[in-house]
Design an enzyme around this catalytic site. Structure first.
Site, short mmCIF file in Angstrom:
data_model
loop_
_atom_site.label_atom_id
_atom_site.label_comp_id
_atom_site.label_asym_id
_atom_site.label_seq_id
_atom_site.Cartn_x
_atom_site.Cartn_y
_atom_site.Cartn_z
N LYS A 10 3.37 -30.29 -0.91
CA LYS A 10 1.94 -30.29 -0.73
C LYS A 10 1.35 -29.31 -0.03
CE LYS A 10 1.50 -31.60 3.70
NZ LYS A 10 0.85 -31.11 4.76
N ALA A 97 10.51 -27.92 8.05
CA ALA A 97 9.44 -27.89 9.20
C ALA A 97 8.27 -27.07 8.90
CB ALA A 97 10.21 -27.93 10.54
N GLY A 99 4.92 -27.38 7.30
CA GLY A 99 3.96 -28.04 6.97
C GLY A 99 3.53 -28.32 5.59
N ASP A 137 2.20 -38.81 5.29
CA ASP A 137 2.09 -38.03 4.08
C ASP A 137 2.91 -38.36 3.10
OD1 ASP A 137 0.38 -36.10 5.43
OD2 ASP A 137 1.96 -34.69 5.90
O1 C5P Z 1 2.72 -39.95 10.23
P1 C5P Z 1 3.86 -39.06 10.57
O2 C5P Z 1 5.15 -39.78 10.99
O3 C5P Z 1 4.11 -37.72 9.50
O4 C5P Z 1 3.18 -38.16 11.53
C1 C5P Z 1 3.95 -37.07 12.62
C2 C5P Z 1 2.94 -37.16 14.12
O5 C5P Z 1 1.70 -36.35 13.58
C3 C5P Z 1 2.66 -38.12 14.55
O6 C5P Z 1 3.68 -38.69 15.27
C4 C5P Z 1 1.23 -37.82 15.31
O7 C5P Z 1 1.69 -36.95 16.34
C5 C5P Z 1 0.55 -36.80 14.41
N1 C5P Z 1 -0.34 -36.92 13.49
C6 C5P Z 1 -1.50 -37.41 14.01
N2 C5P Z 1 -2.48 -37.96 13.26
C7 C5P Z 1 -2.28 -38.18 11.72
C8 C5P Z 1 -1.07 -37.66 11.05
C9 C5P Z 1 -0.02 -37.19 12.15
O8 C5P Z 1 -1.74 -37.34 15.15
N3 C5P Z 1 -3.32 -38.54 10.98
#
Ligand code: C5P
Length: 295
Positions: A10, A97, A99, A137
């Site tokens: 994405k 890693a 993005g 995501d």
């Molecule tokens: O949800 P996910 O595990 O992919 O998120 C990884 C990290 O990205 C989270 O631990 C957080 O630090 C950050 N994050 C965030 N706010 C979001 C999505 C991700 O702070 N909406």
């Protein structure tokens, strides 16, 4: 017997980020577009859960139970009172890693593949629930296409896109940790306003209007990604100079995304980026792309 599922990467064409919440996550207005770079996850019955991975950057992918795809298999198994006795093989093509939600793609792929292999027949809603538990995501990796994500990104409103967009993705040398980029965002943006989806951007996508889309893309994480990975500024400049209509960091980076006027222009921008020496490699891909698909 085995099942293979293909899942797309994405790009976020809008990533509006609010202040950190009490749970540490950030509220988002996150416009996801699935792009035609894919990982494939194959599951085969085995004595116990095992993960293997091949392809560019696969050396950085964890092969233990911290792998999001392994956790997806275990969550589905636990909900259905069975063990996750599968060999999960990940054929990597999405930058690791980077993005572009490669780890999330693998989790969505493992979930759909195990569901098919085990005959679990989990409903779409149950699969989406498990996806949201796995990561912000992951639900989008399952559905693909285009969607507005709110909450921490997991609440999806899917919509139709009125045409094909042509992209170039410059893969950086190295990765960025998403939590580190969010922490840097907090440091740089002490009073982030509540995130709001851009109507102009959503209209541009619905109409398939590349010029309007180019004028509307934004990523609030870009300053944080550039602060942690300053050489990305050179990559963005090289793509813009090669004729990209818009240049931005993809999600939390360090992959950079370039919107092209057409397929030929995308090819030329990719060649120029590769020749510029400002990235490891450049890939072309179209959007939108379908979500998780059993092959
Ligand atoms: O949800 P996910 O595990 O992919 O998120 C990884 C990290 O990205 C989270 O631990 C957080 O630090 C950050 N994050 C965030 N706010 C979001 C999505 C991700 O702070 N909406």
């Amino acid at each position: 017997m085995s099942v293979t599922v293909r899942i797309p990467a994405k790009v976020n064409v809008q990533l509006a980020v609010g202040a950190a919440r009490a749970d540490g996550f950030h509220d988002l207005a996150n416009v996801f577009l699935a792009v035609g770079l894919y990982d494939e996850v194959t599951v085969t019955p085995a004595d116990e859960l095992r993960v293997t991975c091949a392809g560019p950057g696969s050396g950085q992918v964890p092969l233990d139970r911290t792998n999001l795809a392994a956790r997806a298999a275990e969550l589905l198994a636990a909900r259905h009172g069975r063990t996750a006795d599968v060999h999960l093989h990940i054929a990597k093509d999405i930058p690791v890693a980077g993005g572009m939600a490669g780890g999330s793609a693998d989790a969505a792929g493992a979930l759909v593949a195990c569901d098919a292999l085990w005959g679990t027949e989990a409903s779409r809603d149950e699969l989406l629930d498990i996806c949201a538990e796995l990561g912000s995501d992951v639900p989008f990796s399952l559905v693909g296409g285009a969607a507005l994500g709110t909450g921490r990104g997991e609440k999806l409103e899917v919509f139709e896109v009125g045409g094909t967009f042509h992209w170039v993705f410059a893969v950086a040398d190295g990765g960025l940790s998403t939590p580190a980029v969010y922490r840097e965002f907090d440091r740089l943006t002490p009073k982030a306003p509540a995130p709001q989806a851009s109507r102009a951007l959503l209209d541009a996508l619905r109409k398939g209007d590349v010029g309007a889309l180019a004028g509307a893309v934004t990523n609030d994480l870009q300053p944080a990604a550039l602060s942690l990975f300053p050489s990305l500024a050179g990559t963005l400049a090289a793509g813009a100079e090669a004729g990209a209509l818009a240049a931005l960091v993809s999600g939390s980076g360090p992959t950079t995304a370039f919107l092209a006027a057409d397929a030929g222009s995308a090819r030329r921008i990719a060649d120029a980026l590769t020749a510029s020496g400002t990235c490891r490699t450049a890939r072309v891909a179209d959007s939108p792309a379908p979500g998780a698909t059993v092959l």
